[in-house]
Design a protein around this motif. Structure first.
Motif, PDB file in Angstrom:
ATOM      1  N   ASP A   1      48.333  39.488  40.275  1.00 54.96           N
ATOM      2  CA  ASP A   1      47.461  38.756  41.189  1.00 54.96           C
ATOM      3  C   ASP A   1      47.741  37.263  41.045  1.00 54.96           C
ATOM      4  O   ASP A   1      48.416  36.831  40.104  1.00 54.96           O
ATOM      5  CB  ASP A   1      45.986  39.046  40.911  1.00 54.96           C
ATOM      6  N   ALA A   2      47.199  36.480  41.983  1.00 49.69           N
ATOM      7  CA  ALA A   2      47.382  35.025  41.948  1.00 49.69           C
ATOM      8  C   ALA A   2      46.622  34.400  40.786  1.00 49.69           C
ATOM      9  O   ALA A   2      47.049  33.380  40.234  1.00 49.69           O
ATOM     10  CB  ALA A   2      46.928  34.409  43.274  1.00 49.69           C
ATOM     11  N   VAL A   3      45.501  35.001  40.428  1.00 49.95           N
ATOM     12  CA  VAL A   3      44.630  34.487  39.371  1.00 49.95           C
ATOM     13  C   VAL A   3      44.103  35.667  38.559  1.00 49.95           C
ATOM     14  O   VAL A   3      43.805  36.727  39.118  1.00 49.95           O
ATOM     15  CB  VAL A   3      43.440  33.702  39.959  1.00 49.95           C
ATOM     16  N   HIS A   4      43.996  35.475  37.274  1.00 45.07           N
ATOM     17  CA  HIS A   4      43.368  36.479  36.404  1.00 45.07           C
ATOM     18  C   HIS A   4      42.198  35.823  35.682  1.00 45.07           C
ATOM     19  O   HIS A   4      42.395  34.969  34.803  1.00 45.07           O
ATOM     20  CB  HIS A   4      44.373  37.028  35.395  1.00 45.07           C
ATOM     21  N   LEU A   5      40.996  36.200  36.059  1.00 44.47           N
ATOM     22  CA  LEU A   5      39.810  35.665  35.402  1.00 44.47           C
ATOM     23  C   LEU A   5      39.699  36.231  33.987  1.00 44.47           C
ATOM     24  O   LEU A   5      40.272  37.274  33.667  1.00 44.47           O
ATOM     25  CB  LEU A   5      38.555  36.014  36.204  1.00 44.47           C
ATOM     26  N   ARG A   6      38.961  35.535  33.170  1.00 39.22           N
ATOM     27  CA  ARG A   6      38.802  35.969  31.781  1.00 39.22           C
ATOM     28  C   ARG A   6      38.140  37.346  31.715  1.00 39.22           C
ATOM     29  O   ARG A   6      37.142  37.593  32.379  1.00 39.22           O
ATOM     30  CB  ARG A   6      37.983  34.951  30.999  1.00 39.22           C
ATOM     31  N   SER A   7      38.724  38.231  30.930  1.00 40.22           N
ATOM     32  CA  SER A   7      38.178  39.577  30.740  1.00 40.22           C
ATOM     33  C   SER A   7      38.538  40.036  29.338  1.00 40.22           C
ATOM     34  O   SER A   7      39.719  40.237  29.029  1.00 40.22           O
ATOM     35  CB  SER A   7      38.738  40.558  31.780  1.00 40.22           C
ATOM     36  N   TRP A   8      37.530  40.179  28.494  1.00 34.91           N
ATOM     37  CA  TRP A   8      37.772  40.588  27.122  1.00 34.91           C
ATOM     38  C   TRP A   8      38.398  41.975  27.052  1.00 34.91           C
ATOM     39  O   TRP A   8      39.338  42.211  26.305  1.00 34.91           O
ATOM     40  CB  TRP A   8      36.470  40.548  26.342  1.00 34.91           C
ATOM     41  N   SER A   9      37.888  42.907  27.857  1.00 37.71           N
ATOM     42  CA  SER A   9      38.380  44.283  27.792  1.00 37.71           C
ATOM     43  C   SER A   9      39.838  44.379  28.232  1.00 37.71           C
ATOM     44  O   SER A   9      40.621  45.144  27.668  1.00 37.71           O
ATOM     45  CB  SER A   9      37.507  45.203  28.651  1.00 37.71           C
ATOM     46  N   LEU A  10      40.234  43.601  29.236  1.00 31.55           N
ATOM     47  CA  LEU A  10      41.614  43.638  29.710  1.00 31.55           C
ATOM     48  C   LEU A  10      42.546  42.894  28.763  1.00 31.55           C
ATOM     49  O   LEU A  10      43.670  43.351  28.488  1.00 31.55           O
ATOM     50  CB  LEU A  10      41.712  43.047  31.114  1.00 31.55           C
ATOM     51  N   SER A  11      42.109  41.758  28.262  1.00 34.05           N
ATOM     52  CA  SER A  11      42.985  40.944  27.423  1.00 34.05           C
ATOM     53  C   SER A  11      43.282  41.608  26.083  1.00 34.05           C
ATOM     54  O   SER A  11      44.344  41.375  25.485  1.00 34.05           O
ATOM     55  CB  SER A  11      42.360  39.560  27.200  1.00 34.05           C
TER      56      SER A  11
END
Length: 260
Positions: free
Chosen positions: A91-101
């Motif tokens: 994606d163009a932007v990835h918002l902060r996500s603890w579970s994904l990171s």
């Protein structure tokens, strides 16, 4: 509003994604989901279940590629991670996500899925010609590609950015959006693995009193065939849109190249 402003300041993003409005839009979408959680519930459930059903049909594999992943509200990330060795979220932007990171199977990739961002940064008064896209086509490890509710929105941010700098002919803007979608679908069609397309097909706009003010078919000329499934998504209840209006879309779900 303070929380959204703070998120804008602390979220890593490419300069073009900030300038063209992608970061602001991503934050706004997550905030709208918080406000409209119940209105979005059926759409998100059906999107997740459709991708899950296709994943079970193909039996998993090496890598899954998700285009327009956002924060994976409409993507069954746990199912994909269980079925594939690697899951690429693009994606163009990835918002902060603890579970994904913290998920080692997930790799978040920043890409301009339109292919026109670099041009717009230096030519803010001219509609670009959308290029053909060929990213990831040479990667034999990709066993599933998903276009997650992104195709009809590809032109929204470029047109919004251009409109701040110049006047855009309505017909030319519509043609630009159509070509972007065509390039996107051609790209998906060039993969040899199974693919899933989830996309808005019909958009209905409401006045502040709930009266229908427009109904627009979004890709009549795309020749995608008949959807496997379709459902309504109340994107913005009356009062959510600028001017107090609302928006509903008819979502179509497609899949291609599934095993027999």
């Amino acid at each position: 509003m303070f929380a959204e402003a703070l998120e804008y300041l602390i979220t890593p993003a490419e300069p073009w994604a900030r300038k063209l409005g992608y970061l602001k839009e991503s934050i706004a979408i997550r905030a709208r989901h918080r406000r409209c959680r119940s209105d979005w519930a059926e759409h998100l459930t059906r999107s997740n279940k459709f991708i899950e059903a296709v994943t079970k049909k193909i039996g998993g594999g090496d890598s899954a590629l998700v285009l327009g992943a956002g924060t994976c509200l409409d993507v069954p990330i746990a199912i994909l991670c269980a079925a594939f060795k690697q899951v690429y979220l693009v994606d163009a932007v990835h918002l902060r996500s603890w579970s994904l990171s913290r998920n080692r199977k997930v790799k978040r990739i920043v890409k301009d899925l339109t292919g026109v961002a670099d041009y717009l940064i230096t030519h803010s008064r001219r509609l670009p010609s959308p290029p053909a896209i060929d990213w990831f086509l040479d990667d034999p490890r990709i066993d599933l590609v998903v276009s997650a509710n992104i195709a009809p929105q590809l032109g929204a941010m470029p047109l919004k950015y251009l409109s701040r700098h110049t006047e855009i002919d309505v017909a030319a803007g519509k043609m630009f959006e159509a070509v972007l979608m065509q390039r996107h679908f051609q790209w998906l069609g060039s993969f040899t693995c199974p693919s899933v397309i989830l996309c808005d097909a019909v958009r209905t706009m409401f006045d502040s009193d709930g009266t229908v003010c427009s109904v627009e078919s979004l890709f009549d000329q795309m020749e995608l065939g008949f959807p496997v499934e379709k459902w309504d998504w109340l994107v913005a209840p009356v009062g959510e849109e600028d001017g107090g209006g609302g928006m509903k879309t008819e979502v179509h779900a497609y899949c291609d190249r599934l095993p027999a």
